[in-house]
Structures are given as C-alpha cells and as structure tokens.
Scaffold this motif. Sequence first.
Motif, PDB file in Angstrom:
ATOM      1  N   TRP A 129      50.027  23.318 -17.371  1.00 44.22           N
ATOM      2  CA  TRP A 129      50.121  22.032 -16.667  1.00 44.22           C
ATOM      3  C   TRP A 129      50.224  22.268 -15.159  1.00 44.22           C
ATOM      4  O   TRP A 129      49.507  21.644 -14.377  1.00 44.22           O
ATOM      5  CB  TRP A 129      51.344  21.238 -17.155  1.00 44.22           C
ATOM      6  N   ILE A 130      51.091  23.177 -14.750  1.00 47.05           N
ATOM      7  CA  ILE A 130      51.283  23.461 -13.320  1.00 47.05           C
ATOM      8  C   ILE A 130      49.991  23.991 -12.702  1.00 47.05           C
ATOM      9  O   ILE A 130      49.591  23.545 -11.613  1.00 47.05           O
ATOM     10  CB  ILE A 130      52.439  24.466 -13.109  1.00 47.05           C
ATOM     11  N   ALA A 131      49.311  24.912 -13.376  1.00 46.23           N
ATOM     12  CA  ALA A 131      48.074  25.493 -12.830  1.00 46.23           C
ATOM     13  C   ALA A 131      46.994  24.422 -12.640  1.00 46.23           C
ATOM     14  O   ALA A 131      46.344  24.364 -11.579  1.00 46.23           O
ATOM     15  CB  ALA A 131      47.562  26.604 -13.747  1.00 46.23           C
ATOM     16  N   VAL A 132      46.809  23.574 -13.641  1.00 47.59           N
ATOM     17  CA  VAL A 132      45.775  22.533 -13.533  1.00 47.59           C
ATOM     18  C   VAL A 132      46.171  21.512 -12.471  1.00 47.59           C
ATOM     19  O   VAL A 132      45.331  21.077 -11.677  1.00 47.59           O
ATOM     20  CB  VAL A 132      45.515  21.854 -14.898  1.00 47.59           C
ATOM     21  N   TYR A 133      47.447  21.162 -12.416  1.00 50.45           N
ATOM     22  CA  TYR A 133      47.877  20.197 -11.407  1.00 50.45           C
ATOM     23  C   TYR A 133      47.707  20.755  -9.992  1.00 50.45           C
ATOM     24  O   TYR A 133      47.231  20.068  -9.092  1.00 50.45           O
ATOM     25  CB  TYR A 133      49.327  19.755 -11.626  1.00 50.45           C
ATOM     26  N   LYS A 134      48.074  22.011  -9.786  1.00 51.80           N
ATOM     27  CA  LYS A 134      47.901  22.622  -8.460  1.00 51.80           C
ATOM     28  C   LYS A 134      46.428  22.697  -8.077  1.00 51.80           C
ATOM     29  O   LYS A 134      46.080  22.540  -6.914  1.00 51.80           O
ATOM     30  CB  LYS A 134      48.528  24.018  -8.423  1.00 51.80           C
ATOM     31  N   TRP A 135      45.560  22.911  -9.063  1.00 50.64           N
ATOM     32  CA  TRP A 135      44.123  23.035  -8.817  1.00 50.64           C
ATOM     33  C   TRP A 135      43.498  21.681  -8.487  1.00 50.64           C
ATOM     34  O   TRP A 135      42.769  21.548  -7.512  1.00 50.64           O
ATOM     35  CB  TRP A 135      43.471  23.661 -10.049  1.00 50.64           C
ATOM     36  N   LYS A 136      43.784  20.649  -9.276  1.00 52.31           N
ATOM     37  CA  LYS A 136      43.107  19.356  -9.128  1.00 52.31           C
ATOM     38  C   LYS A 136      43.978  18.228  -8.594  1.00 52.31           C
ATOM     39  O   LYS A 136      43.456  17.177  -8.234  1.00 52.31           O
ATOM     40  CB  LYS A 136      42.511  18.914 -10.471  1.00 52.31           C
ATOM     41  N   LYS A 137      45.296  18.405  -8.593  1.00 51.21           N
ATOM     42  CA  LYS A 137      46.242  17.381  -8.099  1.00 51.21           C
ATOM     43  C   LYS A 137      46.144  16.062  -8.870  1.00 51.21           C
ATOM     44  O   LYS A 137      46.341  14.988  -8.301  1.00 51.21           O
ATOM     45  CB  LYS A 137      46.034  17.116  -6.598  1.00 51.21           C
ATOM     46  N   VAL A 138      45.842  16.138 -10.167  1.00 47.31           N
ATOM     47  CA  VAL A 138      45.740  14.943 -11.005  1.00 47.31           C
ATOM     48  C   VAL A 138      46.623  15.168 -12.238  1.00 47.31           C
ATOM     49  O   VAL A 138      46.312  15.997 -13.091  1.00 47.31           O
ATOM     50  CB  VAL A 138      44.281  14.648 -11.422  1.00 47.31           C
ATOM     51  N   SER A 139      47.706  14.401 -12.322  1.00 51.74           N
ATOM     52  CA  SER A 139      48.682  14.575 -13.396  1.00 51.74           C
ATOM     53  C   SER A 139      48.062  14.376 -14.779  1.00 51.74           C
ATOM     54  O   SER A 139      48.334  15.145 -15.699  1.00 51.74           O
ATOM     55  CB  SER A 139      49.835  13.590 -13.188  1.00 51.74           C
ATOM     56  N   SER A 140      47.239  13.343 -14.927  1.00 54.20           N
ATOM     57  CA  SER A 140      46.663  13.082 -16.253  1.00 54.20           C
ATOM     58  C   SER A 140      45.748  14.224 -16.696  1.00 54.20           C
ATOM     59  O   SER A 140      45.750  14.600 -17.876  1.00 54.20           O
ATOM     60  CB  SER A 140      45.903  11.754 -16.272  1.00 54.20           C
ATOM     61  N   LEU A 141      44.985  14.793 -15.787  1.00 49.68           N
ATOM     62  CA  LEU A 141      44.109  15.909 -16.126  1.00 49.68           C
ATOM     63  C   LEU A 141      44.940  17.131 -16.553  1.00 49.68           C
ATOM     64  O   LEU A 141      44.600  17.812 -17.521  1.00 49.68           O
ATOM     65  CB  LEU A 141      43.199  16.276 -14.951  1.00 49.68           C
ATOM     66  N   ALA A 142      46.045  17.354 -15.855  1.00 54.04           N
ATOM     67  CA  ALA A 142      46.923  18.467 -16.219  1.00 54.04           C
ATOM     68  C   ALA A 142      47.500  18.251 -17.617  1.00 54.04           C
ATOM     69  O   ALA A 142      47.524  19.177 -18.441  1.00 54.04           O
ATOM     70  CB  ALA A 142      48.042  18.607 -15.189  1.00 54.04           C
ATOM     71  N   GLY A 143      47.937  17.041 -17.903  1.00 57.00           N
ATOM     72  CA  GLY A 143      48.489  16.733 -19.214  1.00 57.00           C
ATOM     73  C   GLY A 143      47.457  16.833 -20.324  1.00 57.00           C
ATOM     74  O   GLY A 143      47.725  17.385 -21.396  1.00 57.00           O
ATOM     75  N   LEU A 144      46.269  16.303 -20.071  1.00 58.89           N
ATOM     76  CA  LEU A 144      45.200  16.361 -21.078  1.00 58.89           C
ATOM     77  C   LEU A 144      44.754  17.798 -21.334  1.00 58.89           C
ATOM     78  O   LEU A 144      44.504  18.186 -22.486  1.00 58.89           O
ATOM     79  CB  LEU A 144      44.020  15.503 -20.637  1.00 58.89           C
ATOM     80  N   SER A 145      44.665  18.585 -20.285  1.00 65.98           N
ATOM     81  CA  SER A 145      44.282  19.994 -20.442  1.00 65.98           C
ATOM     82  C   SER A 145      45.309  20.731 -21.290  1.00 65.98           C
ATOM     83  O   SER A 145      44.958  21.494 -22.202  1.00 65.98           O
ATOM     84  CB  SER A 145      44.166  20.675 -19.079  1.00 65.98           C
ATOM     85  N   THR A 146      46.572  20.479 -21.000  1.00 70.64           N
ATOM     86  CA  THR A 146      47.644  21.133 -21.742  1.00 70.64           C
ATOM     87  C   THR A 146      47.651  20.686 -23.199  1.00 70.64           C
ATOM     88  O   THR A 146      47.759  21.519 -24.108  1.00 70.64           O
ATOM     89  CB  THR A 146      48.999  20.835 -21.078  1.00 70.64           C
TER      90      THR A 146
END
Length: 191
Positions: A129-146
């Motif tokens: 979640w942290i890696a995707v959020y730092k990369w794209k700055k989109v909480s929903s994308l981080a959550g969906l990826s995780t």
Amino acid sequence: MVQDILLIVVAYTVGSLSSAIIICKIMGFPDPRSQGSGNPGATNVLRVAGKKAAIITLFGDLFKGVLPVLVARGIGASFEVQLLVALAALLGHLYPIYFGLKGGKGIATAFGVLLALSPTVALICLLIWIAVYKWKKVSSLAGLSTAGLAPLIIWLVSGSAEFTLFGLALGALIYWRHRSNIRKLLAGTEV
C-alpha cells in the motif's frame, strides 16, 4: 456451534460501528456521508475534518477488524471460525446495520483483520500500500492494488487454502465497494 455463531454476529455488529460517523459527530464535524466523496472512511474524513479526525478514524476502523478476531482466538475458536469472524467484521464495516447498510470501502478494517490473522501478511500488504501510494499518490489505487495482491501474499506466506479463499473474498468485496473509484481510475479522474 452456538458460540461460533455468537462470535460471528458480534463481529458483524462491532464492524457496523462507523468510526468516521462517530468521530466526526464527537469532534463536531459534519457527517462525512454528506460531504467530500460521501464515503464514511478515513480518506474522506481527512478531506472534511482534517488529519487528527482521519487518524482516529483510521485506528477505529483498524481496531474493529482486529478486536473480534483476537477475541475469537482468545476463547479458542478454530482458525476457520476466526476467518468467518474476520469476514463478518469486514461485512459490518461495508454494510453496517446501524447506517442503512451504507458503509465504508473496507481498506483499514481489512488491514485490521489481516493483522489479527497474520501479522506477516498484514506487514507485506502495508508495504505494498505504501509503495503504490508513494508512486501514484492515489489512496484508492493503493488499496485496490493491495487487495488484489492479498490472496497471493496469503498463499505464499501461509500455504492455507482456507486463508487464501478468505483473501479472495476480501479482495472481491473491496473491489466491489470501490466500483466508482475504479471507473474514475480508468477515466483518469481519480484523486
């Protein structure tokens, strides 16, 4: 058997407590369902009530995922019952009995149940979640990826078919609750 059913029912009712709505009411902020994205979750509370309220909401949602599973484990419930308790807590958050079955999107509560079931799985999910959020700055994308990777992580860490099926159910529920976010992500309008 009766104890197992009671644990599942209690987990659902605990999961149904909306941290976002309760915290905003206590702190004197408007109902998060009436502002921002309209979602009663930590991200929307951040938008409408600020960082302090969002952090409290996040920990409230996390705690209501952890607590029922730890109670079930503490009184000797089998791992399969713990999985059902975890699912009930998540369903309570997504479809709360107290708020017309209109709840949050489940990321923090899902993390809470994973933390109680397997701290190793939870830590790996948090890092994703942290890696995707730092990369794209989109909480929903981080959550969906995780959520999408959670079943694979569960399988690799535990090797348990039941736990992996739980991970698939968890991911499917989170994807279902994020339908509008997915449409916005595909359209390039999600923030």
